[in-house]
Structure formats: structure tokens, C-alpha cells
Design an enzyme around this catalytic site. Structure first.
Site, PDB file in Angstrom:
ATOM      1  N   HIS A 120     -12.582  47.833  31.590  1.00  0.00           N
ATOM      2  CA  HIS A 120     -13.843  47.424  30.909  1.00  0.00           C
ATOM      3  C   HIS A 120     -14.692  48.247  31.339  1.00  0.00           C
ATOM      4  O   HIS A 120     -15.189  48.469  32.474  1.00  0.00           O
ATOM      5  CB  HIS A 120     -13.977  45.934  31.156  1.00  0.00           C
ATOM      6  N   ASP A 133     -19.994  31.980  26.099  1.00  0.00           N
ATOM      7  CA  ASP A 133     -20.738  33.295  26.316  1.00  0.00           C
ATOM      8  C   ASP A 133     -21.413  33.748  25.369  1.00  0.00           C
ATOM      9  O   ASP A 133     -22.621  34.251  25.179  1.00  0.00           O
ATOM     10  CB  ASP A 133     -19.807  34.247  26.789  1.00  0.00           C
ATOM     11  N   ARG A 165     -29.956  34.126  26.176  1.00  0.00           N
ATOM     12  CA  ARG A 165     -30.368  35.110  26.931  1.00  0.00           C
ATOM     13  C   ARG A 165     -31.213  36.415  26.714  1.00  0.00           C
ATOM     14  O   ARG A 165     -32.120  36.600  27.157  1.00  0.00           O
ATOM     15  CB  ARG A 165     -29.189  35.535  27.990  1.00  0.00           C
ATOM     16  N   SER A 198     -20.438  36.413  32.497  1.00  0.00           N
ATOM     17  CA  SER A 198     -20.444  36.813  31.134  1.00  0.00           C
ATOM     18  C   SER A 198     -19.151  38.044  30.780  1.00  0.00           C
ATOM     19  O   SER A 198     -18.273  37.562  30.053  1.00  0.00           O
ATOM     20  CB  SER A 198     -21.565  37.261  30.501  1.00  0.00           C
ATOM     21  N   LYS A 242     -14.515  36.832  29.556  1.00  0.00           N
ATOM     22  CA  LYS A 242     -13.980  37.522  28.686  1.00  0.00           C
ATOM     23  C   LYS A 242     -12.937  38.446  29.184  1.00  0.00           C
ATOM     24  O   LYS A 242     -11.712  38.472  28.626  1.00  0.00           O
ATOM     25  CB  LYS A 242     -14.941  38.743  28.026  1.00  0.00           C
TER      26      LYS A 242
HETATM   27  N1  URA Z   1     -22.118  42.871  29.017  1.00  0.00           N
HETATM   28  C1  URA Z   1     -21.836  41.491  28.892  1.00  0.00           C
HETATM   29  O1  URA Z   1     -20.483  41.342  28.216  1.00  0.00           O
HETATM   30  N2  URA Z   1     -22.518  40.300  29.333  1.00  0.00           N
HETATM   31  C2  URA Z   1     -23.572  40.595  30.026  1.00  0.00           C
HETATM   32  O2  URA Z   1     -24.424  39.587  30.054  1.00  0.00           O
HETATM   33  C3  URA Z   1     -24.222  41.885  30.040  1.00  0.00           C
HETATM   34  C4  URA Z   1     -23.505  42.915  29.700  1.00  0.00           C
END
Ligand code: URA
Length: 436
Positions: free
Chosen positions: A82, A161, A168, A183, A187
Site C-alpha cells: 500500500h 472509515d 475529517r 484509517s 482497510k
Molecule cells: N489515507 C487514508 O486511507 N486515510 C487517511 O486518513 C489518510 C490517508
């Protein structure tokens, strides 16, 4: 339990329990906690932080808010990679095939991004015929057969999220390390891989502007991975200029193919070698990082990585000949070469990556809203990178356009360049690696 008491508890810097974190997240997902209370809580977290245990529990609760992908029907070692995102970032298109060449299973489900240029899915869709819509049965079968697949996400992972991120975004609470770490990791954990390799971008074109905050984010994510029993490694990499030379969907796919042939730009090639090496190491294929890097280079030069990409393209409905014949891609109608007009013997001091990303976006390479349609053929190729010398008449960049905002794009690209008459050292792409 009352939300107001938990906001006050965080405001006063006390540690929240698992039950309290669950109350907050589940209540918010079920619309029992209003946005104004959640915003206040997020701001308290932004100012006061979270303990390692709180961050893990927040990640776990968000992960459990949605579906989790079960990769158990895929045999072998499953690694996920990622990136926190950057301009010209097409590493997955190189790293996943290189790792698959050594038998590692790269089962990637990606979401679509907004901004700059398209995400990995948009880049792949520039290949004629390629589909990202693959059902789970075919996805698992493909990964078992050839070792890799990159498809669009259909499962409803981490709805908590999604809802929190949207809040946010409009409440000034994106830039909180515990919130970013949970976050991203919720995932990644939901995606089901055994091991996780993270590319944390640092610099003007990234979320994390300096090495200190990027290190904290990397350490937080590695720790969450460890507490969740997934071996995780995070590499901090430079995003103070666009990665490689190509910015724009089909241009980036072509650059990825060239890199798999061992002919890619130096910074991008080095990053792909480093990230592939981390994958080979974490999967236990290599005995140390040097051995792992040598294996990555070998798969670049013997064509085995390229062959994996070709197989993936064919399995997902695309024309596999694109790896040899770039004229199969849709081409832009207008090519503008930007040449340097000025004093000799100058050096490129910096290239504002965000500015280049925006320049590509206004040509049509990215989307501002979810509904925007991407033009896969447009973009920018940077011909001068940081540290390069510049003489009168040198080619700086090449714009591939279909007539939309070409002039504005040219001005933005020129504005992105900062020149100096002092020699500029080329910094290595990898800054450091944080291991568990
Ligand atoms: N990427 C994400 O998936 N979440 C965040 O909070 C910031 C960057």
C-alpha cells in the site's frame, strides 16, 4: 455511557477502553452519535493523540464495522502493498508482477481515488479491454493461477472509515497520526493478506511533509500490524518531486512496462526494487535485503516480471500486446514540448509534485468529483528531474493533451520548476525503513 463524557475524557488526556471506543465508532456508524459530537471527539484526538493500545482498538473496531475479505482459498503467501499516495505513483504495476514472479500471491482490491491523476484502477483501464470488475470466484482463481490480480473493490469494507474520513475532511482533522494510521490499517487488515508492505510518502507532494512525522506514522502502522498479528514493514520514500517521469494514466502504464523491461527512470526503478525486496524478505523468499534486491533486479531483467503483467492483462480482458506495442493505447491529439529558454548551466532545485499533479488533472488525467470522466491518454512527461542541469534549448517536459486547458497546464508545469545556479545533489528515493 454518554458521548459527552468520552469527549471530555479524551480532552483531559485519559486512555479510552475498548468498550468506550466501540461505543463511539458503532454509535457513529448507526447515526446514534451526531456529527457535531464526533467532530469534537476527533479534534480532541488530533490535539491529544492516542496510546498504542487505543490506536489498535480503534483500527480493530473500524475493521469490524464492515466486511472482511477471506483470502483463505488462495494458496501460498499473500502480501499486500500500500502507498499513502503520490504524484506519478505507479509502483503497484511493477512491484506486484515482480513479486508474483517469485510465487508470492498479490491479491489487490483497490478503490478509486480523487485528485491529481487517477488511481491504479484508472491507470489499468487505459489498457484497451482491461476490466477491473471481476467477481470474487474469478479473482481467487486468477490469483491461484498466475499469482496476481488488481481489481475494483466490491465488498463494503470499513464503512466506519468512509464515514469518519468524510467528516475529517471537512473538520480539519485529517492530519492526525492515530487517525491516519487506523484509517489505513483498518482497510489493509480487512483486505486479508498475511503480510503488509507500506510505502509512506514524505515531502511537499505527500500527506506527511517531513521525515519526523512520516516516521511516527510508519511506526504507528507497524505497531498496529504487529498487534493484529500481521507482519508489517513501512518504507519512507521521497515525494518532494513526482515519482519517475510520467504523470497521467496510459503514460504511467507505459513507464511501468518500461521499468519491468529494466529501462525505467532511475528513482522509480530503485523504489520498485526496494519495495519488491521488502515483499520478498517479509515472505521469507530471500535471506537478507541485499539478496532480495538482487532477486527483484533479476525479475526485471529476465522478463519474468513483465510476463506476469502480460498474463494479468490478458486474464482481465485486456490486449496483452500492449507490453510490446504502445501504439495500442489511445493517443493524445496534441504533443507540446516545453523547452528551456534562459541562462546556461542552471540546476533543477525542486519540482512541486502537487503542481504537476494538478497540471495533469486539468488536462483530464484525474477527477475533481466522483462523476468526472478520466481521459486516459493525456498527461505530462517530465524530462528534467531534480539535480539535472539545464541549458538553453533543453527539453523540460512534454505535454500530451486533447486540447483541454493546454496553455494553463504549460504554465503550471513551468511554475512547478525551481532553478538554481548551485549544484543540487540527487537524494536517494528511500529515506528509511521501519520494521516490526
Ligand atoms: N489515507 C487514508 O486511507 N486515510 C487517511 O486518513 C489518510 C490517508
Amino acid at each position: 455511557m454518554r458521548m459527552v463524557d468520552l469527549i471530555i475524557k479524551k480532552r483531559e488526556k485519559f486512555e479510552l477502553t475498548e468498550e468506550e471506543i466501540k461505543f463511539i465508532i458503532d454509535g457513529y456508524v448507526k447515526n446514534e452519535i451526531p456529527d457535531y459530537q464526533m467532530s469534537s471527539f476527533l479534534m480532541a484526538v488530533l490535539f491529544n493523540g492516542m496510546t498504542e493500545n487505543e490506536q489498535y482498538l480503534l483500527t480493530k473496531t473500524m475493521l469490524e464495522s464492515g466486511e472482511q475479505i477471506d483470502l483463505s482459498s488462495i494458496e501460498g503467501i499473500k502480501v499486500d502493498k500500500h502507498s499513502t499516495g503520490g504524484v506519478g505513483d505507479k509502483t503497484s504495476l511493477v512491484v506486484a508482477p515482480l513479486a508474483a514472479a517469485y510465487g508470492i500471491k498479490m491479491a489487490k482490491m483497490s478503490g478509486r481515488g480523487l485528485g491529481h491523476t487517477g488511481g491504479t484502477l484508472d491507470k489499468l483501464e487505459s489498457i484497451p479491454g482491461f476490466t477491473i470488475e471481476v467477481d470474487s470466484e474469478h479473482f481467487f482463481k486468477q490469483v491461484n493461477e498466475i499469482g496476481l490480480a488488481i481489481i475494483g473493490q466490491t465488498a463494503d469494507i470499513t464503512p466506519a472509515d468512509k464515514k469518519l474520513y468524510a467528516l475529517r475532511d471537512v473538520t480539519g482533522t485529517i492530519e492526525s497520526i492515530p487517525l491516519i494510521a487506523s484509517s489505513i490499517m483498518s482497510k489493509k487488515l480487512a483486505s486479508g493478506a498475511n503480510h503488509i508492505v507500506l510505502d509512506v510518502k514524505v515531502g511537499a507532494g505527500a500527506f506527511m511533509k517531513d521525515v519526523e512525522s512520516a516516521t511516527k506514522l510508519a511506526e504507528a502502522m507497524v505497531k498496529i500490524g504487529k498487534l493484529a498479528n500481521r507482519e508489517t514493514v513501512a518504507t519512507l520514500t521521497d515525494m518532494s518531486q513526482p515519482l519517475g517521469c510520467a504523470v497521467g494514466n496510459s503514460l504511467e502504464v507505459i513507464e511501468a512496462i518500461e521499468t519491468l523491461k529494466g529501462k525505467g527512470p532511475e528513482d522509480f526503478t530503485n523504489l520498485c526494487i526496494e519495495l519488491t525486496a521488502e515483499i520478498l524478505l517479509i515472505a521469507g523468499i530471500a535471506k537478507d535485503i541485499e539478496d532480495a534486491k538482487a532477486l527483484a533486479v533479476k525479475a526485471m531483467h529476465d522478463g519474468s516480471g513483465l510476463e506476469k503483467l502480460r498474463q494479468m492483462i490478458i486474464h482481465q480482458g485486456g490486449d496483452g500486446n500492449v507490453v510490446d506495442d504502445y501504439s495500442i493505447f489511445k493517443e493524445a491529439s496534441e504533443i507540446v514540448e516545453l523547452t528551456y529558454d534562459g541562462q546556461n548551466n542552471l540546476y533543477v532545485e525542486s519540482i512541486n509534485a502537487l503542481e504537476i499533479g494538478q497540471a495533469a488533472m486539468i488536462l483530464g488525467a484525474g477527477r475533481l468529483t466522483k462523476e468526472d470522466v478520466i481521459d486516459h491518454s493525456v498527461g505530462i512527461v517530465i524530462n528534467k528531474k531534480v539535480g539535472d542541469t539545464l541549458n538553453n534549448g533543453d527539453l523540460i517536459a512534454t505535454i500530451y493533451s486533447n486540447g483541454k486547458n493546454t496553455e494553463e497546464c504549460v504554465n503550471k508545469v513551468l511554475d512547478a520548476y525551481l532553478l538554481t545556479n548551485e549544484i543540487v545533489k540527487k537524494e536517494p528515493i528511500v529515506i528509511k525503513t521501519v520494521r516490526g
